[in-house]
Design a protein around this motif. Sequence first.
Motif, PDB file in Angstrom:
ATOM      1  N   GLY A  13      42.521  -5.489   7.735  1.00 28.81           N
ATOM      2  CA  GLY A  13      43.637  -4.601   8.037  1.00 28.81           C
ATOM      3  C   GLY A  13      44.975  -5.243   7.735  1.00 28.81           C
ATOM      4  O   GLY A  13      45.896  -4.607   7.202  1.00 28.81           O
ATOM      5  N   ARG A  52      45.334  -5.598   3.915  1.00 31.23           N
ATOM      6  CA  ARG A  52      45.543  -4.282   3.312  1.00 31.23           C
ATOM      7  C   ARG A  52      47.001  -3.855   3.456  1.00 31.23           C
ATOM      8  O   ARG A  52      47.616  -3.327   2.518  1.00 31.23           O
ATOM      9  CB  ARG A  52      44.600  -3.261   3.954  1.00 31.23           C
ATOM     10  N   ARG A  53      47.581  -4.091   4.625  1.00 31.19           N
ATOM     11  CA  ARG A  53      48.989  -3.741   4.833  1.00 31.19           C
ATOM     12  C   ARG A  53      49.897  -4.639   3.997  1.00 31.19           C
ATOM     13  O   ARG A  53      50.821  -4.151   3.331  1.00 31.19           O
ATOM     14  CB  ARG A  53      49.355  -3.850   6.316  1.00 31.19           C
ATOM     15  N   GLU A  85      48.126   1.286   8.816  1.00 34.14           N
ATOM     16  CA  GLU A  85      47.730  -0.044   9.301  1.00 34.14           C
ATOM     17  C   GLU A  85      48.692  -0.557  10.367  1.00 34.14           C
ATOM     18  O   GLU A  85      48.287  -1.222  11.319  1.00 34.14           O
ATOM     19  CB  GLU A  85      47.640  -1.033   8.133  1.00 34.14           C
ATOM     20  N   THR A 135      47.422  -1.426  14.078  1.00 31.62           N
ATOM     21  CA  THR A 135      47.599  -2.779  14.608  1.00 31.62           C
ATOM     22  C   THR A 135      48.442  -2.753  15.871  1.00 31.62           C
ATOM     23  O   THR A 135      48.155  -3.452  16.846  1.00 31.62           O
ATOM     24  CB  THR A 135      48.264  -3.682  13.552  1.00 31.62           C
TER      25      THR A 135
END
Length: 414
Positions: free
Chosen positions: A315, A318-319, A381, A385
């Motif tokens: 995650g 990916r961000r 994301e 998060t």
Amino acid sequence: MFEHLLSDPAKAFREEVRDLVKWVPRQMILDMDQDRIQFPRAFLEEAGRRNLMGCRYPKQWGGRDMDWVTTAMAMEEVGTLGYIFACVFGVGAELVCDAIIRHGTDDQKERYVKPLLRGELFAAECLTEPRGGSDFFGTTTTAVEDGDHFLLNGQKRFIVGAQGADFFLVYAKTASDRKPHESLTCFIVDRDTGVQTEYLYGLMGCRGGGAGRIVFRDVRVPRANVVGTVNGAYAVFNTMMIPERLGTAAMTIGAARPALDVATRYSSRRKAFGATINTFQGVSFQVAEAAMLLDAARAMVYATCTAVDRGEPPGTTRRLISETKKFVTESCQQVAHNAMQVMGGIGYTNVFPVERIVRDLRLASIWTGTNEVMSMIIANEWYRTHAGQASDTGARNWEMDADQAEAVDEKIYE
């Protein structure tokens, strides 16, 4: 270049890549931009001969066991030749290789990865379809089982390298009764199995990369050429988004660098009102902004590469990758804009390469996922998060750091 972030082996590798960049004839660059060269086969052959492609892959399969920081450095250096050089360099050596290295069989690595990295075979990745690009999982290309083969039907377009590729990495729907993320399969498709390609002329920039439309009509693909598992292309796609978008960011820096260099040299020599124009703030501040944006872009690329190298959670990476792709591509387009503005009318002509760089870089915020898609991923994301952090009882609740924080009657959310 951030010398302090490069290891000694990376610096030595950079010199090898720079030698390749020096080797490229000026006429090749001009001929590609004029579509006289439709695919830079000689360039890829030379890069393979020098063992410069796929440097982060294992030596067993033709790589050099290097890391993502080194890869980003190499992509930037190749990008200085022109955006399309880095595109074709990365599509095969980074994107297609990545899928096969991570998800393919040893037989596939032996037959496809090794010769590709030697510059003996060329590859293209097939994602975009005529009906759309961002809606990847809505693909209409299909593959139907037929004994030990699949029958592939459909079309892909805007495929970099279509004109010169010997094989294609193709995603197709193999299960119409499943959820989109569980219905696609990734295939290696050889050109000589009946694949039809058509070169597309009239591109605004990034010409000479063999971009074209690909048509599959009952193309027979052996089951042995499935990458990963049947209906398991989601896993392949997820890992490929790392080299696709992070590599794009790195090479965009390289493509923008010459524009700033040319504008800096020009403004240091061009005179107006009795002085060189770099003494005027209206000029020098634009150069300063461009230099700042390139440094910020490179810092972001290297920080994200380090996160990937260290195996940060999916995650997070990916961000970071989406942020990097969006920020860097938009920043580098601004760098090219500033360079042209500094040079005035002459920058708008083909006397200098800035106009080509401006045209080429316009692709950066469109391909490998539009920047609007990057914003969507970043937002998703970030909120995901943040929700996880909100449940962390050890974190400080900054909301309470206000004089009237206990005024709960004023905190209305519905």
